[in-house]
Design an enzyme around this catalytic site. Structure first.
Site, PDB file in Angstrom:
ATOM      1  N   ASN A   1       0.859  -1.188   0.000  1.00 27.43           N
ATOM      2  CA  ASN A   1       0.000   0.000   0.000  1.00 27.43           C
ATOM      3  C   ASN A   1       0.901   1.246   0.000  1.00 27.43           C
ATOM      4  OD1 ASN A   1      -1.404   2.283   1.105  1.00 27.43           O
ATOM      5  ND2 ASN A   1      -3.057   0.918   1.691  1.00 27.43           N
TER       6      ASN A   1
ATOM      7  N   ASP B   1      -0.144   4.507  -0.151  1.00 26.38           N
ATOM      8  CA  ASP B   1      -0.859   5.741   0.208  1.00 26.38           C
ATOM      9  C   ASP B   1       0.064   6.802   0.802  1.00 26.38           C
ATOM     10  OD1 ASP B   1      -3.223   4.492  -0.474  1.00 26.38           O
ATOM     11  OD2 ASP B   1      -3.902   4.215   1.600  1.00 26.38           O
ATOM     12  N   HIS B   2       0.998   6.340   1.646  1.00 21.94           N
ATOM     13  CA  HIS B   2       1.755   7.340   2.409  1.00 21.94           C
ATOM     14  C   HIS B   2       2.885   7.991   1.631  1.00 21.94           C
ATOM     15  CE1 HIS B   2      -0.950   6.819   5.578  1.00 21.94           C
ATOM     16  NE2 HIS B   2      -0.640   5.545   5.765  1.00 21.94           N
TER      17      HIS B   2
ATOM     18  N   ARG C   1       2.917  19.018   1.289  1.00 16.52           N
ATOM     19  CA  ARG C   1       3.449  20.274   0.762  1.00 16.52           C
ATOM     20  C   ARG C   1       2.835  20.688  -0.568  1.00 16.52           C
ATOM     21  NH1 ARG C   1       8.265  22.364   2.854  1.00 16.52           N
ATOM     22  NH2 ARG C   1       8.083  22.125   5.100  1.00 16.52           N
TER      23      ARG C   1
ATOM     24  N   HIS D   1      -5.675   3.562  -1.463  1.00 13.94           N
ATOM     25  CA  HIS D   1      -7.007   3.849  -0.914  1.00 13.94           C
ATOM     26  C   HIS D   1      -7.388   5.261  -1.352  1.00 13.94           C
ATOM     27  CE1 HIS D   1      -9.637   4.059   3.027  1.00 13.94           C
ATOM     28  NE2 HIS D   1     -10.321   4.353   1.938  1.00 13.94           N
TER      29      HIS D   1
ATOM     30  N   ARG E   1      -9.546   7.929  -0.708  1.00 12.48           N
ATOM     31  CA  ARG E   1     -10.489   8.339   0.345  1.00 12.48           C
ATOM     32  C   ARG E   1     -11.395   9.446  -0.158  1.00 12.48           C
ATOM     33  NH1 ARG E   1      -8.793   6.385   5.633  1.00 12.48           N
ATOM     34  NH2 ARG E   1     -10.516   7.644   6.370  1.00 12.48           N
TER      35      ARG E   1
ATOM     36  N   ARG F   1      -7.286  12.827   0.994  1.00 12.29           N
ATOM     37  CA  ARG F   1      -6.197  13.341   1.828  1.00 12.29           C
ATOM     38  C   ARG F   1      -4.827  12.889   1.333  1.00 12.29           C
ATOM     39  NH1 ARG F   1      -7.077   9.916   7.366  1.00 12.29           N
ATOM     40  NH2 ARG F   1      -9.154  10.824   7.205  1.00 12.29           N
ATOM     41  N   HIS F   2      -4.768  11.740   0.642  1.00  8.90           N
ATOM     42  CA  HIS F   2      -3.464  11.327   0.094  1.00  8.90           C
ATOM     43  C   HIS F   2      -3.585  10.976  -1.396  1.00  8.90           C
ATOM     44  CE1 HIS F   2      -5.108   7.527   1.515  1.00  8.90           C
ATOM     45  NE2 HIS F   2      -4.686   7.671   2.760  1.00  8.90           N
TER      46      HIS F   2
ATOM     47  N   GLU G   1      -8.692   0.374  -2.772  1.00 11.62           N
ATOM     48  CA  GLU G   1      -9.559   0.360  -1.592  1.00 11.62           C
ATOM     49  C   GLU G   1     -10.515   1.536  -1.699  1.00 11.62           C
ATOM     50  OE1 GLU G   1      -7.143   0.618   1.882  1.00 11.62           O
ATOM     51  OE2 GLU G   1      -6.172  -1.285   1.512  1.00 11.62           O
TER      52      GLU G   1
ATOM     53  N   THR H   1      -6.727   6.337  10.210  1.00 11.47           N
ATOM     54  CA  THR H   1      -6.632   5.237   9.254  1.00 11.47           C
ATOM     55  C   THR H   1      -7.870   4.360   9.450  1.00 11.47           C
ATOM     56  OG1 THR H   1      -5.263   3.383   8.488  1.00 11.47           O
ATOM     57  CG2 THR H   1      -5.241   3.835  10.849  1.00 11.47           C
ATOM     58  N   THR H   2      -8.065   3.391   8.576  1.00 13.07           N
ATOM     59  CA  THR H   2      -9.254   2.536   8.689  1.00 13.07           C
ATOM     60  C   THR H   2      -9.261   1.873  10.070  1.00 13.07           C
ATOM     61  OG1 THR H   2      -8.842   2.080   6.365  1.00 13.07           O
ATOM     62  CG2 THR H   2     -10.561   0.798   7.429  1.00 13.07           C
TER      63      THR H   2
ATOM     64  N   GLU I   1     -10.643  -9.665   3.121  1.00  9.02           N
ATOM     65  CA  GLU I   1      -9.386  -9.277   3.760  1.00  9.02           C
ATOM     66  C   GLU I   1      -9.670  -9.138   5.246  1.00  9.02           C
ATOM     67  OE1 GLU I   1      -7.003  -6.183   1.974  1.00  9.02           O
ATOM     68  OE2 GLU I   1      -6.150  -5.635   3.930  1.00  9.02           O
TER      69      GLU I   1
ATOM     70  N   HIS J   1      -3.400  -4.647   7.853  1.00  7.95           N
ATOM     71  CA  HIS J   1      -3.567  -3.472   8.716  1.00  7.95           C
ATOM     72  C   HIS J   1      -2.675  -3.587   9.943  1.00  7.95           C
ATOM     73  CE1 HIS J   1      -5.104   0.079  10.604  1.00  7.95           C
ATOM     74  NE2 HIS J   1      -5.596   0.379   9.419  1.00  7.95           N
ATOM     75  N   GLY J   2      -1.776  -2.639  10.054  1.00  9.71           N
ATOM     76  CA  GLY J   2      -0.887  -2.585  11.217  1.00  9.71           C
ATOM     77  C   GLY J   2       0.233  -3.611  11.177  1.00  9.71           C
TER      78      GLY J   2
ATOM     79  N   GLY K   1       1.292  -1.379   4.291  1.00  4.94           N
ATOM     80  CA  GLY K   1       1.616  -0.047   3.802  1.00  4.94           C
ATOM     81  C   GLY K   1       2.533   0.758   4.704  1.00  4.94           C
ATOM     82  N   HIS K   2       1.980   1.243   5.809  1.00  2.62           N
ATOM     83  CA  HIS K   2       2.670   2.231   6.629  1.00  2.62           C
ATOM     84  C   HIS K   2       4.078   1.797   7.025  1.00  2.62           C
ATOM     85  CE1 HIS K   2       3.496   4.497  10.387  1.00  2.62           C
ATOM     86  NE2 HIS K   2       2.979   5.482   9.680  1.00  2.62           N
TER      87      HIS K   2
HETATM   88  N1  PXP Z   1      -5.652  -3.247   4.287  1.00  3.39           N
HETATM   89  C1  PXP Z   1      -6.645  -2.317   4.347  1.00  3.39           C
HETATM   90  C2  PXP Z   1      -8.015  -2.726   3.947  1.00  3.39           C
HETATM   91  C3  PXP Z   1      -6.376  -0.988   4.733  1.00  3.39           C
HETATM   92  O1  PXP Z   1      -7.369  -0.085   4.786  1.00  3.39           O
HETATM   93  C4  PXP Z   1      -5.045  -0.632   5.042  1.00  3.39           C
HETATM   94  C5  PXP Z   1      -4.723   0.783   5.409  1.00  3.39           C
HETATM   95  O2  PXP Z   1      -5.082   1.631   4.376  1.00  3.39           O
HETATM   96  C6  PXP Z   1      -4.052  -1.633   4.943  1.00  3.39           C
HETATM   97  C7  PXP Z   1      -4.383  -2.928   4.598  1.00  3.39           C
HETATM   98  C8  PXP Z   1      -2.617  -1.328   5.224  1.00  3.39           C
HETATM   99  O3  PXP Z   1      -2.466  -0.989   6.574  1.00  3.39           O
HETATM  100  P1  PXP Z   1      -1.068  -0.457   7.075  1.00  3.39           P
HETATM  101  O4  PXP Z   1      -0.823   0.849   6.385  1.00  3.39           O
HETATM  102  O5  PXP Z   1      -1.275  -0.316   8.547  1.00  3.39           O
HETATM  103  O6  PXP Z   1      -0.038  -1.494   6.706  1.00  3.39           O
END
Ligand code: PXP
Length: 241
Positions: free
Chosen positions: A8, A10-11, A19, A44, A46, A50-51, A71, A101-102, A152, A192-193, A214-215
Protein backbone atom coordinates in the site's frame (compact mmCIF):
# COMPACT_ATOMS: atom_id res chain seq x y z
CA UNK A 1 4.83 -21.03 -1.42
CA UNK A 2 5.28 -17.59 0.08
CA UNK A 3 2.31 -15.34 0.69
CA UNK A 4 1.64 -12.69 -1.90
CA UNK A 5 2.59 -9.15 -0.91
CA UNK A 6 0.42 -6.19 -1.77
CA UNK A 7 2.20 -2.93 -0.99
CA UNK A 8 0.00 0.00 0.00
CA UNK A 9 1.65 3.22 -1.20
CA UNK A 10 -0.86 5.74 0.21
CA UNK A 11 1.75 7.34 2.41
CA UNK A 12 3.99 8.27 -0.49
CA UNK A 13 1.05 10.51 -1.43
CA UNK A 14 0.74 11.66 2.19
CA UNK A 15 4.25 13.15 1.99
CA UNK A 16 3.47 14.76 -1.35
CA UNK A 17 0.17 16.24 -0.19
CA UNK A 18 1.81 17.64 2.97
CA UNK A 19 3.45 20.27 0.76
CA UNK A 20 1.31 20.23 -2.36
CA UNK A 21 4.34 19.30 -4.47
CA UNK A 22 4.48 16.86 -7.39
CA UNK A 23 7.06 14.71 -5.56
CA UNK A 24 7.47 12.06 -4.27
CA UNK A 25 5.79 10.39 -7.22
CA UNK A 26 3.22 7.73 -6.42
CA UNK A 27 3.72 6.27 -9.88
CA UNK A 28 7.49 5.97 -9.40
CA UNK A 29 6.78 4.28 -6.06
CA UNK A 30 4.39 1.80 -7.69
CA UNK A 31 6.92 0.96 -10.37
CA UNK A 32 9.71 0.50 -7.77
CA UNK A 33 7.50 -1.84 -5.74
CA UNK A 34 6.73 -3.81 -8.90
CA UNK A 35 10.41 -4.00 -9.87
CA UNK A 36 11.42 -5.64 -6.58
CA UNK A 37 8.82 -8.36 -6.95
CA UNK A 38 5.78 -7.32 -4.94
CA UNK A 39 2.64 -8.99 -6.21
CA UNK A 40 0.24 -6.05 -6.25
CA UNK A 41 0.00 -2.37 -5.44
CA UNK A 42 -2.77 -1.05 -3.20
CA UNK A 43 -4.08 2.49 -2.89
CA UNK A 44 -7.01 3.85 -0.91
CA UNK A 45 -8.89 6.66 -2.65
CA UNK A 46 -10.49 8.34 0.35
CA UNK A 47 -13.54 10.55 0.03
CA UNK A 48 -11.55 13.50 1.42
CA UNK A 49 -8.66 12.83 -1.03
CA UNK A 50 -6.20 13.34 1.83
CA UNK A 51 -3.46 11.33 0.09
CA UNK A 52 -4.20 9.41 -3.12
CA UNK A 53 -5.81 11.48 -5.92
CA UNK A 54 -8.00 10.26 -8.78
CA UNK A 55 -5.17 10.88 -11.27
CA UNK A 56 -2.83 8.62 -9.23
CA UNK A 57 -5.26 5.73 -9.60
CA UNK A 58 -5.66 6.30 -13.34
CA UNK A 59 -1.92 6.46 -13.96
CA UNK A 60 -1.13 3.43 -11.80
CA UNK A 61 -3.73 1.44 -13.70
CA UNK A 62 -2.11 2.47 -16.98
CA UNK A 63 1.51 1.90 -15.99
CA UNK A 64 1.63 -1.09 -13.63
CA UNK A 65 1.97 -4.62 -14.95
CA UNK A 66 1.11 -6.17 -11.57
CA UNK A 67 -2.51 -5.91 -10.38
CA UNK A 68 -3.82 -2.71 -8.82
CA UNK A 69 -5.99 -3.10 -5.72
CA UNK A 70 -8.19 -0.07 -5.10
CA UNK A 71 -9.56 0.36 -1.59
CA UNK A 72 -12.76 2.35 -1.49
CA UNK A 73 -15.77 3.15 0.65
CA UNK A 74 -19.15 1.79 -0.39
CA UNK A 75 -20.54 4.92 -1.95
CA UNK A 76 -21.90 5.57 -5.44
CA UNK A 77 -19.24 8.12 -6.44
CA UNK A 78 -16.35 5.79 -5.57
CA UNK A 79 -17.95 2.77 -7.17
CA UNK A 80 -18.65 4.70 -10.40
CA UNK A 81 -15.01 5.84 -10.50
CA UNK A 82 -13.75 2.29 -9.89
CA UNK A 83 -15.99 0.91 -12.65
CA UNK A 84 -14.47 3.47 -15.01
CA UNK A 85 -10.83 2.69 -14.05
CA UNK A 86 -11.30 -1.08 -13.70
CA UNK A 87 -8.49 -2.06 -11.34
CA UNK A 88 -7.99 -5.83 -10.97
CA UNK A 89 -9.30 -5.73 -7.38
CA UNK A 90 -11.46 -3.48 -5.27
CA UNK A 91 -11.45 -3.87 -1.52
CA UNK A 92 -14.47 -2.24 0.11
CA UNK A 93 -13.54 -0.67 3.45
CA UNK A 94 -15.46 1.33 6.04
CA UNK A 95 -14.49 4.99 6.06
CA UNK A 96 -14.99 7.69 8.63
CA UNK A 97 -13.90 11.22 7.79
CA UNK A 98 -11.99 12.02 10.98
CA UNK A 99 -10.18 8.69 11.41
CA UNK A 100 -6.38 8.56 11.07
CA UNK A 101 -6.63 5.24 9.25
CA UNK A 102 -9.25 2.54 8.69
CA UNK A 103 -10.32 1.68 12.23
CA UNK A 104 -12.01 -1.67 11.84
CA UNK A 105 -13.71 -4.02 9.46
CA UNK A 106 -16.98 -3.48 7.62
CA UNK A 107 -20.18 -4.40 9.36
CA UNK A 108 -21.36 -6.56 6.47
CA UNK A 109 -24.53 -7.63 8.26
CA UNK A 110 -25.76 -4.12 9.06
CA UNK A 111 -24.81 -2.80 5.62
CA UNK A 112 -25.75 -5.67 3.35
CA UNK A 113 -28.42 -3.67 1.48
CA UNK A 114 -25.94 -0.87 0.74
CA UNK A 115 -23.14 -3.27 -0.17
CA UNK A 116 -25.06 -5.59 -2.50
CA UNK A 117 -25.59 -3.17 -5.44
CA UNK A 118 -22.00 -1.90 -5.20
CA UNK A 119 -20.61 -5.44 -5.25
CA UNK A 120 -22.81 -6.21 -8.26
CA UNK A 121 -21.69 -3.09 -10.17
CA UNK A 122 -17.99 -3.71 -9.51
CA UNK A 123 -18.28 -7.39 -10.42
CA UNK A 124 -20.09 -6.54 -13.65
CA UNK A 125 -17.18 -4.26 -14.53
CA UNK A 126 -14.91 -7.31 -14.27
CA UNK A 127 -13.36 -6.28 -10.94
CA UNK A 128 -12.70 -8.89 -8.23
CA UNK A 129 -14.33 -7.56 -5.05
CA UNK A 130 -13.06 -8.17 -1.56
CA UNK A 131 -14.56 -7.04 1.74
CA UNK A 132 -12.39 -5.82 4.61
CA UNK A 133 -13.86 -7.47 7.71
CA UNK A 134 -12.97 -8.28 11.28
CA UNK A 135 -12.02 -11.94 11.85
CA UNK A 136 -15.51 -12.94 13.01
CA UNK A 137 -17.70 -15.80 11.88
CA UNK A 138 -20.80 -13.61 11.50
CA UNK A 139 -18.96 -11.26 9.13
CA UNK A 140 -17.56 -14.17 7.11
CA UNK A 141 -21.08 -15.58 6.79
CA UNK A 142 -22.31 -12.14 5.77
CA UNK A 143 -19.65 -11.86 3.07
CA UNK A 144 -20.50 -15.35 1.84
CA UNK A 145 -24.21 -14.52 1.65
CA UNK A 146 -23.34 -11.54 -0.57
CA UNK A 147 -21.56 -13.90 -2.96
CA UNK A 148 -18.14 -12.40 -2.27
CA UNK A 149 -15.23 -14.73 -3.00
CA UNK A 150 -12.41 -12.71 -1.41
CA UNK A 151 -12.14 -11.23 2.07
CA UNK A 152 -9.39 -9.28 3.76
CA UNK A 153 -9.18 -9.89 7.49
CA UNK A 154 -8.44 -6.86 9.65
CA UNK A 155 -5.26 -7.53 11.64
CA UNK A 156 -5.37 -4.24 13.59
CA UNK A 157 -6.38 -5.78 16.92
CA UNK A 158 -3.52 -8.28 16.60
CA UNK A 159 -1.04 -5.53 15.72
CA UNK A 160 -2.15 -3.36 18.62
CA UNK A 161 -2.23 -6.12 21.27
CA UNK A 162 -0.59 -4.89 24.45
CA UNK A 163 0.44 -8.21 25.99
CA UNK A 164 1.74 -11.52 24.69
CA UNK A 165 -1.47 -13.24 25.83
CA UNK A 166 -3.62 -10.73 23.95
CA UNK A 167 -1.41 -11.03 20.86
CA UNK A 168 -1.74 -14.83 20.94
CA UNK A 169 -5.51 -14.59 21.42
CA UNK A 170 -5.80 -12.27 18.42
CA UNK A 171 -3.56 -14.54 16.36
CA UNK A 172 -5.81 -17.50 17.23
CA UNK A 173 -8.85 -15.44 16.24
CA UNK A 174 -7.34 -14.69 12.82
CA UNK A 175 -6.20 -18.30 12.34
CA UNK A 176 -9.67 -19.65 13.13
CA UNK A 177 -11.42 -17.11 10.91
CA UNK A 178 -9.02 -17.90 8.08
CA UNK A 179 -9.72 -21.65 8.31
CA UNK A 180 -13.47 -21.11 8.34
CA UNK A 181 -13.42 -18.76 5.35
CA UNK A 182 -11.03 -20.98 3.41
CA UNK A 183 -13.26 -24.00 4.07
CA UNK A 184 -16.08 -22.03 2.43
CA UNK A 185 -13.87 -21.65 -0.65
CA UNK A 186 -13.02 -18.01 -0.06
CA UNK A 187 -9.66 -16.39 -0.76
CA UNK A 188 -8.40 -14.90 2.50
CA UNK A 189 -6.14 -11.86 2.55
CA UNK A 190 -5.09 -9.94 5.65
CA UNK A 191 -3.71 -6.57 6.58
CA UNK A 192 -3.57 -3.47 8.72
CA UNK A 193 -0.89 -2.59 11.22
CA UNK A 194 1.48 -5.30 10.00
CA UNK A 195 5.16 -4.46 10.35
CA UNK A 196 8.62 -6.05 10.33
CA UNK A 197 8.13 -7.46 13.85
CA UNK A 198 4.61 -8.88 13.68
CA UNK A 199 4.11 -10.08 10.09
CA UNK A 200 5.90 -13.44 10.35
CA UNK A 201 3.22 -15.09 12.52
CA UNK A 202 0.41 -13.94 10.24
CA UNK A 203 2.36 -15.01 7.14
CA UNK A 204 2.75 -18.47 8.69
CA UNK A 205 -1.04 -19.08 8.70
CA UNK A 206 -1.36 -21.67 5.93
CA UNK A 207 -4.59 -20.61 4.17
CA UNK A 208 -3.83 -16.89 3.88
CA UNK A 209 -3.15 -15.84 0.28
CA UNK A 210 -2.01 -12.21 0.43
CA UNK A 211 -0.90 -9.61 2.96
CA UNK A 212 -1.50 -5.92 2.34
CA UNK A 213 1.08 -3.77 4.08
CA UNK A 214 1.62 -0.05 3.80
CA UNK A 215 2.67 2.23 6.63
CA UNK A 216 5.54 0.10 7.97
CA UNK A 217 7.07 -0.36 4.50
CA UNK A 218 6.89 3.34 3.59
CA UNK A 219 8.28 4.27 7.04
CA UNK A 220 11.24 1.90 6.60
CA UNK A 221 11.82 3.23 3.11
CA UNK A 222 12.89 6.56 4.64
CA UNK A 223 16.01 4.84 5.97
CA UNK A 224 16.76 2.02 3.52
CA UNK A 225 14.95 3.06 0.35
CA UNK A 226 11.66 1.71 -0.98
CA UNK A 227 13.09 -1.21 -2.94
CA UNK A 228 15.04 -2.49 0.07
CA UNK A 229 12.06 -2.00 2.39
CA UNK A 230 9.87 -4.10 0.08
CA UNK A 231 12.62 -6.71 -0.29
CA UNK A 232 12.96 -6.97 3.51
CA UNK A 233 9.22 -7.68 3.80
CA UNK A 234 9.36 -10.22 0.97
CA UNK A 235 12.18 -11.96 2.87
CA UNK A 236 9.95 -12.26 5.96
CA UNK A 237 7.16 -13.77 3.85
CA UNK A 238 9.64 -16.18 2.29
CA UNK A 239 10.95 -17.30 5.70
CA UNK A 240 7.40 -17.83 6.96
CA UNK A 241 6.45 -20.06 4.04
N1 PXP B 1 -5.65 -3.25 4.29
C1 PXP B 1 -6.65 -2.32 4.35
C2 PXP B 1 -8.01 -2.73 3.95
C3 PXP B 1 -6.38 -0.99 4.73
O1 PXP B 1 -7.37 -0.09 4.79
C4 PXP B 1 -5.05 -0.63 5.04
C5 PXP B 1 -4.72 0.78 5.41
O2 PXP B 1 -5.08 1.63 4.38
C6 PXP B 1 -4.05 -1.63 4.94
C7 PXP B 1 -4.38 -2.93 4.60
C8 PXP B 1 -2.62 -1.33 5.22
O3 PXP B 1 -2.47 -0.99 6.57
P1 PXP B 1 -1.07 -0.46 7.08
O4 PXP B 1 -0.82 0.85 6.38
O5 PXP B 1 -1.28 -0.32 8.55
O6 PXP B 1 -0.04 -1.49 6.71
Amino acid sequence: MRKLLGVNIDHVATVRQARGTVYPSVIEAGLAVEKVGADSVTVHLREDRRHIQDSDVLQLKQQLKIPLNLELAANPEMVAFACQVRPAYCCIVPEKRQELTTEGGLDVLANRHTLAPHIAALSQAGIVVSLFIDPELAQIDGAESLGVKVIELHTGDYAEAESLEERQAQLNRITTATSIAASKGMQVNAGHGLNYANTFDIAAIPEITELNIGHAIIARAIFVGLEQAVQDMLDILQKAS
